[in-house]
Structures are given as C-alpha cells and as structure tokens.
Design an enzyme around this catalytic site. Structure first.
Site, PDB file in Angstrom:
ATOM      1  N   LYS A  98      -8.051 -17.203  20.323  1.00  0.00           N
ATOM      2  CA  LYS A  98      -6.980 -17.091  21.326  1.00  0.00           C
ATOM      3  C   LYS A  98      -6.943 -15.699  21.958  1.00  0.00           C
ATOM      4  O   LYS A  98      -6.582 -15.542  23.113  1.00  0.00           O
ATOM      5  CB  LYS A  98      -5.632 -17.399  20.692  1.00  0.00           C
ATOM      6  CG  LYS A  98      -5.267 -16.341  19.651  1.00  0.00           C
ATOM      7  CD  LYS A  98      -3.855 -16.375  19.161  1.00  0.00           C
ATOM      8  CE  LYS A  98      -3.631 -15.097  18.347  1.00  0.00           C
ATOM      9  NZ  LYS A  98      -2.342 -15.041  17.680  1.00  0.00           N
ATOM     10  N   PHE A 149       0.869  -1.168   0.000  1.00  0.00           N
ATOM     11  CA  PHE A 149       0.000   0.000   0.000  1.00  0.00           C
ATOM     12  C   PHE A 149       0.914   1.228   0.000  1.00  0.00           C
ATOM     13  O   PHE A 149       1.692   1.431   0.926  1.00  0.00           O
ATOM     14  CB  PHE A 149      -0.911  -0.027   1.228  1.00  0.00           C
ATOM     15  CG  PHE A 149      -1.825   1.154   1.314  1.00  0.00           C
ATOM     16  CD1 PHE A 149      -3.007   1.193   0.576  1.00  0.00           C
ATOM     17  CD2 PHE A 149      -1.505   2.257   2.110  1.00  0.00           C
ATOM     18  CE1 PHE A 149      -3.849   2.284   0.647  1.00  0.00           C
ATOM     19  CE2 PHE A 149      -2.336   3.350   2.179  1.00  0.00           C
ATOM     20  CZ  PHE A 149      -3.509   3.365   1.438  1.00  0.00           C
TER      21      PHE A 149
END
Lengths: 342, 342
Positions: free
Chosen positions: B205, B42
């Site tokens: 998690k 980007f």
C-alpha cells in the site's frame, strides 16, 4: 458495411464532457462511425440567445461546460426526433427524471437495430422493486442497452485529467463498439459484462457518501471514514448479490466500484451536504436550498428508497449502514449511531 | 485449563495503542487470559528517568503515546527474556529492522506451544524472494504466527475512534483467541485465513501512496487519484497472486485491503512526502531530513525493493504503477509518467 451513426441524448455538464470525447473518437475511427454526431439539447435561452445556436457557433456549451471546445462534427439539435433519426448508437446522458418521457417520444422512431448506452446516474427503487435505467430504456425502445459509470467528475474529464471508467455490456460486440466510442488516452475504458453491477454502484455509492460526510462532520478521522467506506462497499455488494444474483465481486474492483466510491466520499456534494448536516443539524431540504440552489441530493433520496425497499422485504437489519444513514437523516437518530449501529 | 499469558514485544506509538487494547481485553476475558501483560520496552532515558519506570508509575507511555492511560495490569519490562518468560501468546509490534535480533534472543526461551501475532509493518523483499515477517518469526521460533493489519492510525485507535482491522491466521483456533485479545467496540476485528494477503497489503500500500502523493503534488484532482489507487490495488492483488498463489480476492475487501489503502493515500507520511517531492523535486533523503527527522520513508524503499525483485524475474512491465513510482523517485523519470505510463 454501413457506418454507425451516433446520437447523444442530453447536454448538461456530464453530457457536454462526453460530447467532447465522442466527437473526437468518431473522427479517429472514420471506418466505423459517421463523422456527424447529433446531440439533443433541451432548448433554452442563454444570455438572450438560443442555447443550441450558441453551441453550434461557439463549439462549446457556454452554460454547462464553458471553456471546453467540441470538435466541429458535434451538432446541437433542439428536436429530439430529429436528433435521433437514423441513429444506430444512442448515448443517454440526462437526468433520470426525463428518461421515461424521452423514451416515450423516441420509441416509434428508433431503429430496432440500434444499440444504446446509459450514462444516467441512479436507479429507480420502489417498494415493489429496483429498476435499472438501462433495463427501462431497453424495455421501452426494444433495443440492447449497456451502462457506463466510473470515477468521472465531469469537469476533470473535460480538462483531460487522467481517469478510468467502466462499461458494462451484455453483448461483447456492443462492448467493443462502445470501447471505441469512449476510450481515449486520458479516459481509459474497461469493458465488463456485469452491467447490473455498474449501475448499482453508481447509485448506492451516494448513500455511503452521506455516511462518510456524517463521519467527517463529527470529526471522526480517517480510520473511521475508511471503515465506513469499506462497510458501505460490502453493503453495495450484498445488495447486488441479494437482489440481482448476477453481480460479480470483481465489478467492485473496477472504476465504477471502489474508484468512484473513493472520489464520491472525498469530494462530492453528497459527502459535503451530509458533513454540513452533522455540523449544523439543519434539515436536508434547507441545506439543499443553501448549498445546491434547491437541487435534490441524490444520496439521501436513495437512502430513503432503499429503506422502503428493504422494509417491504423485512431486511433492513441486514444493511445496517444504509439503514443508519436513513435513520439519521429522516428519523432523527443520533449522529453517533453512524459508528455505533453499523 | 491453564490460562494464556500475554506478552507484547515493542512499545512505540502503535505498540502503546495496542497495549491499551490488550490490557483492557485480558481483564474482560479473565477465564482465558492471565491478568498481567508484560510489555517489553526498549529502555531509554526520558526526561532524566528510565522510560519503563515512568510507564509503570504513570500508566502511560509519555514518549510515544502521551495522555493515553493503560490499565494497571500492563507491566513495562526492560529485559526481553524476562518480558517473554512463560508467555503463551506473543504480540510482535516493533520496527521490522529489530525482528531478527529479537527472535535470536528469544528463541531458546519461548515455549514451543506459544502462538504469536505480527503487527509489524512491511516485508523483506530481496531479489531472491519476499519474506513475510510472520513467516520469519515462525521459522526462528518454531511457532505459529498470525498477522494483524488494517486502517489503524495509532493515535486515532488510542482515542477510541471507531475502526476495523483484519487478522490473518492459518489456525482457526488461534484466530478466535486473537479475536478475543484485540476486538473491542471501537476496534472491530475480522478474522480471515489469508495471513499472506494481510501482510502483503500492509507493505505494498505504501508504494501506491507514493503514487497518489505524486498525483496530488501535480494537482491532478480526484478522478486521477482514484484511478491510481484502483490500479495500485490491482497490482497489489496481482503481486500476491503471482508470487503467493494463496492470496484471496476477498482479502482486498477487508480493512487491511481497501480501507487501509484509502487511509494511507489520503493522510499518511508516504503520500505527504511524495506530494512534496513532486512539488519541490528535492531528493527523497533531503525531504526525509526536513519532514521526518531523518526517518526513512517506507513506500520509496519498498518501491525500490519491489523493482529489484521484479527485475530479477524480468517482470517489471507487468507492474507498471509500481515500476513508474520507482523510476520517478530513483531514476528521474518525469513526474507526468505517473499517469502516462500506467
């Protein structure tokens, strides 16, 4: 129905924490248990007084667990035979080197209907084979023996910090009885059948903790340490499944499995001494003197016993982490092999 | 045989660490891969220069992974279509909020024979259902998509600290190809079939890490934290098995399972911000400002999404840890419920 009479064999740090729980629980379940719990205490002098007398007066063990009160139904008894007389439930919580001698003395006095549970840490691993202490006690006394193990640092349990533990019991009925004897709001018991897995985890985790400590000493960071813990868990599982076909995968999901491994590899003396070993390269026996008042480190001893056991079967290559820990500690292998060779 | 042409979509901290590995590995396997790897970056200005130009000149990403050199075959490309043109292997490693837009732009240009792998963290959990990013990409582009996740803190991987990772791939052939693309001496890949489990672990998690952080903030010690991690793992497993029947128990033994959970609950921003929350009771968005430069914390967002998903199914009670984390963070439940209610 006659009530169960509980006796505790041992009164160290863990034995005292367990005494507190058992004392409270028998009073909670008066329909099942006699109120009095006799605890065999190895008699010694402490600050000029007999330890058993101090425990019975102060309702705490000033030497091994100061500041934690027992319920008044716990009775410290210096004579082993007297402590275990008429017991129907026997809790073994003493250092493993005393197990044989204690069983020898108890064997003619214990009821064949008694049931026992072993909280003893470790295994006896010799080139000829692996002996579980629950099986050893069972053989000597001719009674059923369950096992209890988990992420249970004694001081934290004594302070009623929330944790879990695992009981492995072949007999479901005994398992339910032990559940009532040990389970509390802050000490959550899971009962499973796989007593072998419970005991194996309690011993082999210490070898993994030595590996984790070496990694810490080298400054390897948390990815590496997590990998060592995971590979260690896989070798614990393989060891169980290779030499004791009955060990279940799900046992490693219990408190005795991953939870205890996590605790042992984050705090714990095995990790700590191994970290110091990696940093200083001083021999383990010197570090034991400096850091443990000369007490022997469990993880390095177990690594050596596992090595001898695997060597006798020409299987050292199939347990690369256990073997690498052994070679680093006892054969001067480079520290870096902890990641290179596993 | 035509060689595989690899393209990497994304170039943040983790994307750059992965670029280093992929760049090295395609040169190692010249019989399989084209040497040039295009990496979509980007475009932004960094110190008065275009980031892609700096990367291509300096052979490192000065903004997201300074000091780590790429092999010269990595080519930063600011145009997405140009970067992915003719690619037969696409590695997605970008923040999840950009996945849709990127796929939309790519979909008319990508070969239907291409295969992809998602290294994207997180899931899209809405009351209607859970979307795995691998499945989302697969649907949009009409190609097979595998998943990679593990105990892989990017900076440690970039410094070649030993660790492991897990690739979940339905196709065994693709799995072997990705193995060659990612496996190194210091970044050990295990390939399994259960790509669903791999992705679920990577997202859930973080909820467990918030729970572990609350426990740390309360000073509860290592028994308690180990219990929370274990109970969290059991809820991750139950979530997978309830809503995606295919999730395997053994997946939780992989790096993407317990190892990543251990790392995330010991270091990690989710644990850290949750610890600060428990200590200061400041709202999470204030802590995000103070500790993360305003970036959103993954674990608390996921806890909220999981709560909405479970509420829509009247199943919040069956996931007490996930639910308690949600209620502590968003409904002002007492911190102590982290152990009382699980």
């Amino acid at each position: 129905m006659t009530k169960e009479r509980v006796c505790i064999i041992g009164s160290g740090n863990w034995g005292s924490a367990v005494g507190k729980i058992v004392g409270e629980n028998v009073l909670k379940h008066k329909d099942i248990f006699e109120a009095e719990v006799r605890q065999w205490v190895f008699e010694e002098n402490y600050k000029g007084e007999k330890l058993t007398e101090m425990i019975n007066r102060e309702r705490e063990n000033p030497k091994y667990l100061p500041g934690i009160k027992f319920t008044p139904n716990i009775k410290a008894v210096p004579d082993l035979i007297e402590a275990s007389r008429d017991a129907t439930v026997v809790v073994f919580v003493l250092p493993h080197q005393f197990v044989r001698g204690v069983c020898e003395k108890m064997k003619d006095h214990i009821s064949p209907k008694a049931k026992a549970i072993s909280l003893i840490k470790g295994l006896e691993i010799k080139p000829e084979g692996v002996t579980l202490f629950s099986e050893e006690i069972s053989r000597k006394l001719g009674i059923n023996v369950a096992a209890l193990s988990g992420a249970n640092i004694a001081d934290e349990v004594a302070k009623e910090r929330f944790c879990e533990t695992t009981i492995g019991s072949r007999s479901e009925q005994d398992g339910q009885l032990f559940f009532k004897l040990f389970n509390t709001d802050y000490f959550k018991v899971n009962v499973i059948r796989d007593y072998v897995g419970v005991e194996l985890c309690g011993a082999l985790k210490n070898v993994v903790a030595v590996g984790a400590g070496i990694s810490d000493g080298l400054g390897y960071g948390s990815n590496t340490k997590a990998a060592i813990i995971r590979l260690g868990l896989m070798e614990m599982r393989k060891f169980g499944q290779t030499f004791f076909g009955t060990v279940e995968d799900t046992t490693f999901f219990e408190s005795c499995g991953i939870a205890d491994l996590i605790t042992t590899c984050s705090g714990g003396r095995n990790r700590k001494v191994a970290e110091a070993f990696a940093k200083t390269r001083k021999p383990i026996d010197i570090l034991e003197q400096e850091m443990l008042n000369g007490q022997k480190l469990q993880g390095t001893l177990t690594a050596q016993e596992v090595h001898q056991f695997l060597t006798a079967r020409q299987m050292t290559r199939e347990f690369p982490l256990f073997e690498t820990v052994y070679r680093i500690i006892y054969e001067n292998a480079p520290l870096e092999s902890i990641v290179r060779d596993i």
